[in-house]
Motif scaffolding. Structure first.
Motif, PDB file in Angstrom:
ATOM      1  N   SER B 330       0.833  -1.192   0.000  1.00 24.08           N
ATOM      2  CA  SER B 330       0.000   0.000   0.000  1.00 24.08           C
ATOM      3  C   SER B 330       0.864   1.236   0.000  1.00 24.08           C
ATOM      4  O   SER B 330       2.019   1.206   0.432  1.00 24.08           O
ATOM      5  CB  SER B 330      -0.932   0.019   1.213  1.00 24.08           C
ATOM      6  OG  SER B 330      -0.204   0.329   2.369  1.00 24.08           O
ATOM      7  N   ALA B 331       0.327   2.304  -0.521  1.00 19.13           N
ATOM      8  CA  ALA B 331       1.059   3.566  -0.557  1.00 19.13           C
ATOM      9  C   ALA B 331       0.074   4.701  -0.684  1.00 19.13           C
ATOM     10  O   ALA B 331      -1.000   4.535  -1.247  1.00 19.13           O
ATOM     11  CB  ALA B 331       2.032   3.585  -1.735  1.00 19.13           C
ATOM     12  N   LEU B 363      -2.876   9.406  -9.700  1.00 17.33           N
ATOM     13  CA  LEU B 363      -2.948   8.347  -8.716  1.00 17.33           C
ATOM     14  C   LEU B 363      -2.471   8.910  -7.376  1.00 17.33           C
ATOM     15  O   LEU B 363      -1.375   9.468  -7.286  1.00 17.33           O
ATOM     16  CB  LEU B 363      -2.047   7.189  -9.155  1.00 17.33           C
ATOM     17  CG  LEU B 363      -2.183   5.884  -8.386  1.00 17.33           C
ATOM     18  CD1 LEU B 363      -3.559   5.295  -8.611  1.00 17.33           C
ATOM     19  CD2 LEU B 363      -1.123   4.899  -8.822  1.00 17.33           C
ATOM     20  N   VAL B 364      -3.313   8.799  -6.344  1.00 16.04           N
ATOM     21  CA  VAL B 364      -2.881   9.329  -5.040  1.00 16.04           C
ATOM     22  C   VAL B 364      -2.757   8.229  -3.992  1.00 16.04           C
ATOM     23  O   VAL B 364      -2.211   8.451  -2.915  1.00 16.04           O
ATOM     24  CB  VAL B 364      -3.829  10.430  -4.512  1.00 16.04           C
ATOM     25  CG1 VAL B 364      -3.774  11.649  -5.399  1.00 16.04           C
ATOM     26  CG2 VAL B 364      -5.256   9.916  -4.393  1.00 16.04           C
ATOM     27  N   GLY B 365      -3.246   7.028  -4.308  1.00 15.19           N
ATOM     28  CA  GLY B 365      -3.114   5.954  -3.342  1.00 15.19           C
ATOM     29  C   GLY B 365      -3.321   4.607  -3.991  1.00 15.19           C
ATOM     30  O   GLY B 365      -3.974   4.502  -5.027  1.00 15.19           O
ATOM     31  N   PHE B 379       3.562   2.935  -7.328  1.00 12.51           N
ATOM     32  CA  PHE B 379       4.266   3.822  -6.410  1.00 12.51           C
ATOM     33  C   PHE B 379       5.009   4.905  -7.185  1.00 12.51           C
ATOM     34  O   PHE B 379       5.056   6.063  -6.787  1.00 12.51           O
ATOM     35  CB  PHE B 379       5.234   3.011  -5.550  1.00 12.51           C
ATOM     36  CG  PHE B 379       5.808   3.781  -4.400  1.00 12.51           C
ATOM     37  CD1 PHE B 379       5.018   4.633  -3.651  1.00 12.51           C
ATOM     38  CD2 PHE B 379       7.141   3.646  -4.063  1.00 12.51           C
ATOM     39  CE1 PHE B 379       5.545   5.340  -2.590  1.00 12.51           C
ATOM     40  CE2 PHE B 379       7.672   4.349  -3.000  1.00 12.51           C
ATOM     41  CZ  PHE B 379       6.873   5.197  -2.260  1.00 12.51           C
ATOM     42  N   GLN B 380       5.562   4.484  -8.312  1.00  7.55           N
ATOM     43  CA  GLN B 380       6.288   5.457  -9.124  1.00  7.55           C
ATOM     44  C   GLN B 380       5.327   6.498  -9.719  1.00  7.55           C
ATOM     45  O   GLN B 380       5.612   7.700  -9.701  1.00  7.55           O
ATOM     46  CB  GLN B 380       7.042   4.737 -10.229  1.00  7.55           C
ATOM     47  CG  GLN B 380       7.951   5.684 -10.986  1.00  7.55           C
ATOM     48  CD  GLN B 380       8.895   4.947 -11.909  1.00  7.55           C
ATOM     49  OE1 GLN B 380       8.923   3.729 -11.924  1.00  7.55           O
ATOM     50  NE2 GLN B 380       9.656   5.684 -12.674  1.00  7.55           N
ATOM     51  N   LEU B 381       4.196   6.020 -10.225  1.00 10.34           N
ATOM     52  CA  LEU B 381       3.198   6.955 -10.773  1.00 10.34           C
ATOM     53  C   LEU B 381       2.778   7.954  -9.708  1.00 10.34           C
ATOM     54  O   LEU B 381       2.622   9.151  -9.945  1.00 10.34           O
ATOM     55  CB  LEU B 381       1.971   6.190 -11.250  1.00 10.34           C
ATOM     56  CG  LEU B 381       2.126   5.333 -12.498  1.00 10.34           C
ATOM     57  CD1 LEU B 381       0.825   4.588 -12.786  1.00 10.34           C
ATOM     58  CD2 LEU B 381       2.501   6.194 -13.683  1.00 10.34           C
TER      59      LEU B 381
END
Lengths: 102, 808
Positions: B330-331, B363-365, B379-381
């Motif tokens: 998750s991020a 993308l925020v999460g 995560f990179q996006l």
């Protein structure tokens, strides 16, 4: 110390550049650093025998053109994490001329 | 010169990494002393979970043994806890009275597990999960006792619970929140996780609050909850969070607030005193994962080495629980909120759940369970803040950044056995990589490249290597930062370097390096060629081209081969040749005893095995233009027969190819550029896998961009349809110039397009007519300033020296 051989004038090696030197069957690579020091190594990368004389000189090392190993100009040793070495030769500069001892 | 005295309090991962970086940057600047409260040298703390689970031993996870300190002349005091810092006298004092004076001090005191203030928390058998000592205590308990209780259903708690279960204990996890990992997962994913952990035999008590730890004969015996219920417990592991160790700093009067407060160069309020790692509060955040700690270490070392250009601006972190067999990732803001949209894929029976949270097309999460292969990509996006509007429809299905050749078609590292080959270029197997990661304590793809050579040649397996890193390191793997600096010589990114060169009108490499405060005297073999390209592409005819900053192929204008000889490819416009040229090529081959002649994939003739000193002679005798087969430049324009002879041909594709090649040759670019022109949609010239592919149709020409036939085959995307040959030149020229001006060095058109998006290119090349014409004009200006490099070197002069061999 005897047997210094005159190679060329300093100006004939480009700054941060290289020259090839032949002595009989022996291929030697000459390197000139940013601060006008000249170094000589056997022209064989310890990895896969790449011609170091065709590499890029940065600071005190040369990057082999074949697989980017970095070899120290002073002692011919591969820089970590790679392991291996090639022979260095003593070089001196006197009144603008480059001399080597083989 | 007297060395400065550098003292470090704490001997953990963040601190020692700082020292490693300092030694790299300024090996002779400091006389270093280290105080560690533990009896061990530096070990890989994040691998304690596998040690507890019995998958590894303490020896496996040592990062720097005692010899390492000796080798680097570092005075190491183990088992000595510093109790006092005298900032006036600049001395630290250990509990046993040992003193050390300092000029610079690093506090790397880490953190301690938070122990709940419950009655009975001092009983034997109540521990945290932090160091080797705790692991020993847990292993010992597992041999004599049965019931273990872990308080805390976070990452560390679950890893501890899993380890204790594997050691044969009956384990219950007590968690105060409604579901597990509430800071890492949403409720649905947490449910799936709980189910698979229950299948492994773990028990869970959620929304339970402990009231008291009940003892018997001085050892823990049970846990009593607020609701009055009780469970047996012979071992209680508290994993409810960590608390930065800032008492020492506080006692010395250094400002602390939930950690030692530091600025962006990792200095505390006393500028002689630095702090790194888990003891730190940076911009209000205390980090407990290893990746941010390493970023801090880098910045701190940079400042200690008196370079002062690095700044730590905080980290975006991601988490990944590593309990063998369970994948979650998750991020960012994965729970969403107002103004966010969710894309959800839910397959509870199959054990897969994925949720992506978008806001304003970004993308925020992300929260992934069961299938985390694309975690690194998401995560990179997320970090890049990239606009994902154009890939939204297939975002959920991930992007295979794993190439499709050289590793048996595998694209999931988890499915590979140890002896399967990951890197087809250098023959590196999965097992080699896993071993190197564990043995040498590697944390980044770059580290793996250096140590194993995997992913260091063509790079097609980089994605696999990332996956292997992620699965081996578990929770502490964090993909490389998105805005990556060009190389180790600078903190500037490619884009920043380009901008500075443009804004400051820098015209030479030494000038650029000085202005941007390069860390190394002459850069390295990776940044120098990039800088050289940025200079000459930004300021054509003004910036000085530096041959010593070009790869040998571009310096010698031929391709170096493994035995040090070169290959020569003369230019043949559009792939057309004639009897006279062929005859001359044959004569040259005879004269120089060329051992191999072959036709290339781009329809040209390649002469192999030519000695470097013969190159100028070969060029003079050939009397043909350079084919630039060696350069980051326009290579070839491949053509089909076209309407001149072919019964299907709708357009004169050979002439179009010749025109394109004549217009754009001598164009240096971020990487090689290949074009093709087909005369009808049958596409014999394979235009769909070229950087620019042109396809003739009855009513005109279709232009496709961003194709690639290499490591990962990419089909070119349709850009525009035009009517005339002049328009083909203008539109494809404008596209190429935009690429030349904006892509990172060594980006192919496809990589750059993936980053900026086709819509951006359309805006610049299609919608803005004046802009398109200006782009095309700039390209023409640049190529017209270039001479044919072979012709220059075929005659005597300074440029010839490169090819002359000295003798003694």
């Amino acid at each position: 110390m005897e047997n210094w051989l005159k190679v060329c004038s300093l100006e004939e090696i480009p700054r941060l550049g290289t020259r090839q030197l032949k002595h009989g069957e022996k291929n030697i690579a000459l390197f000139r650093t940013d601060d006008d020091q000249v170094f000589a190594l056997l022209d064989r990368c310890p990895h896969k025998s790449g011609p170091l004389s065709q590499g890029i000189v940065c600071g005190r090392h040369v990057t082999c053109p074949l697989h980017n190993w970095n070899i120290a100009l002073e002692d011919g040793k591969a820089m970590a994490p790679d392991v291996g070495e090639t022979s260095p030769y003593p070089v001196k500069i006197e009144s603008g001329s480059v001399f080597i001892r083989l | 010169m007297q060395k400065l005295k550098l003292v470090m309090v704490g001997n953990g991962m963040a601190g020692v990494r700082t020292l490693e970086e300092v030694l790299k940057l300024a090996p002779d600047l400091y006389d270093i002393t280290v105080f560690g409260a533990e009896p061990y040298a530096n070990y890989n703390r994040i691998m304690l979970s596998p040690v507890l689970a019995g998958e590894q031993t303490i020896q496996d996870i040592m990062l720097n043994d005692v010899d390492w300190y000796a080798e680097h002349g570092i005075r190491l005091h183990l088992n000595k806890k510093i109790v006092k810092i005298d900032r006036k006298a600049r001395v630290v004092v250990a509990a046993d009275g040992t003193e050390a004076g300092y000029d610079r001090l690093i506090l790397a005191t880490g953190s301690t597990p938070f122990i709940l203030p419950l009655p009975g928390n001092d009983l034997a058998g109540v521990i945290g999960f932090r160091d080797i000592h705790d692991v020993d205590a847990m292993v010992a308990a597992s041999q004599q006792h049965k019931h273990a209780v872990v308080i805390g259903g976070g990452l560390l708690g679950l890893e501890a619970a899993n380890g204790l279960k594997l050691r044969g204990m009956d384990v219950t996890v007590v968690h105060i929140a409604e579901y597990l990992l509430e800071r890492q997962l949403d409720k649905t994913a947490a449910g799936l996780l709980q189910k698979s952990l229950e299948d492994k035999g773990l028990k869970f008590l959620l929304q339970k609050q402990t009231e008291q730890i009940v003892g018997k004969d001085g050892r823990v015996a049970a846990l009593r909850f607020k609701d009055g219920s009780e469970i047996p417990a012979d071992l209680v592991v508290m994993a409810v969070g960590i608390r930065p160790n800032s008492a020492l700093a506080e006692s010395a009067g250094i400002h602390c607030s939930r950690g030692v407060v530091v600025n962006d160069t990792m200095q505390t309020y006393d500028p002689r005193i630095y702090a790194v790692g888990e003891c730190v509060n940076h911009r209000g955040i205390a980090y407990g994962l290893v990746a941010p700690l390493f970023e801090m270490a880098k910045v701190c070392a940079n400042h200690l080495a008196q370079m002062g250009i690095g700044r730590y601006v905080g980290s975006v972190t991601s988490t990944k629980l590593k309990v063998t067999g369970i994948d979650l990732f998750s991020a960012g803001n994965f729970s969403g909120g107002e103004n966010t949209e969710d894309i959800v894929l839910s397959d509870p029976m199959g054990g897969v759940y994925k949720k992506l949270v978008l806001q304003d097309n970004k993308l925020v999460g992300a929260c992934l369970y069961g299938d985390t292969v694309y975690g690194a990509w998401y995560f990179q996006l997320l970090r890049e803040g990239r606009d994902v509007a154009d890939i939204r429809d297939h975002l959920m299905f991930g992007q295979s950044h794993v190439g499709d050749v050289g590793h048996q078609g595998q694209n999931k590292a988890a499915a590979m056995s140890d002896e399967m080959e990951v890197c087809g270029c250098n023959g590196v197997c999965k097992g080699d990589i896993v071993k190197a990661i564990k043995l040498n304590g590697l944390f980044t793809v770059d580290d793996v490249k250096k140590h194993t050579k995997a992913a260091s040649s063509c790079g097609s397996c980089t994605g696999l290597v990332e996956q292997i890193l992620a699965s081996t390191l578990g929770g502490d793997y964090s993909p490389a930062p998105a805005a990556k600096s060009m190389c180790g010589c600078t903190d500037y990114t490619h884009e920043e370097v380009r901008a500075v060169i443009r804004e400051q009108k820098l015209l030479s490499i030494p000038e650029a390096m000085e202005f941007m405060q390069w860390r190394t005297p002459n850069g390295c073999a990776s940044c120098r060629p990039a800088l050289n390209y940025y200079l000459i592409s930004t300021w054509p005819r003004e910036a000085k081209d530096d041959p010593q900053s070009r790869f040998i192929n571009e310096r010698a204008h031929a391709n170096i081969q493994k035995d040090g000889t070169y290959s020569v490819v003369p230019r043949m416009w559009g792939g057309l040749t004639n009897a006279a040229d062929l005859r001359r090529i044959a004569d040259v081959a005879d004269k120089y005893a060329v051992p191999m002649i072959r036709v290339t994939g781009g329809q040209r003739i390649d002469l192999f095995g030519i000695k470097k000193e013969d190159l100028p002679g070969v060029w003079a005798d050939l009397d043909m233009p350079s084919g630039h087969a060696y350069g980051k430049a326009l290579r070839t324009v491949k053509t089909c027969v076209g309407s001149e002879f072919c019964r299907f041909g709708t357009q004169n594709s050979t002439q179009m190819g010749i025109d394109l090649e004549k217009a754009f040759y001598k164009m240096w670019a971020p990487h090689k550029v290949k074009l093709a022109v087909s005369g009808c949609p049958r596409n014999c010239a394979e235009a769909a896998i070229k950087d620019v592919g042109v396809i003739g149709v009855d009513s005109g020409w279709e232009i496709y961009v961003g194709g690639n036939g290499g490591i990962k085959t990419e089909v070119a995307e349709f850009l525009v349809k035009v009517k005339t040959a002049e328009e083909v030149l203008e539109y494809s020229g404008a596209f190429l110039q935009l690429y030349r001006e904006e892509a990172r060095y060594l980006d192919r058109t496809v990589h750059w397009l993936q980053r900026v998006g086709l819509d951006y290119v359309k805006k610049k090349v299609l919608e803005d007519e004046a802009g398109r014409k200006a782009l095309y004009a700039r390209l023409m200006f640049a190529v017209q300033g270039e001479n044919d490099p072979w012709r220059e070197r075929a005659v005597a002069g300074e440029a010839r020296r490169e090819f002359e061999v000295l003798t003694v």
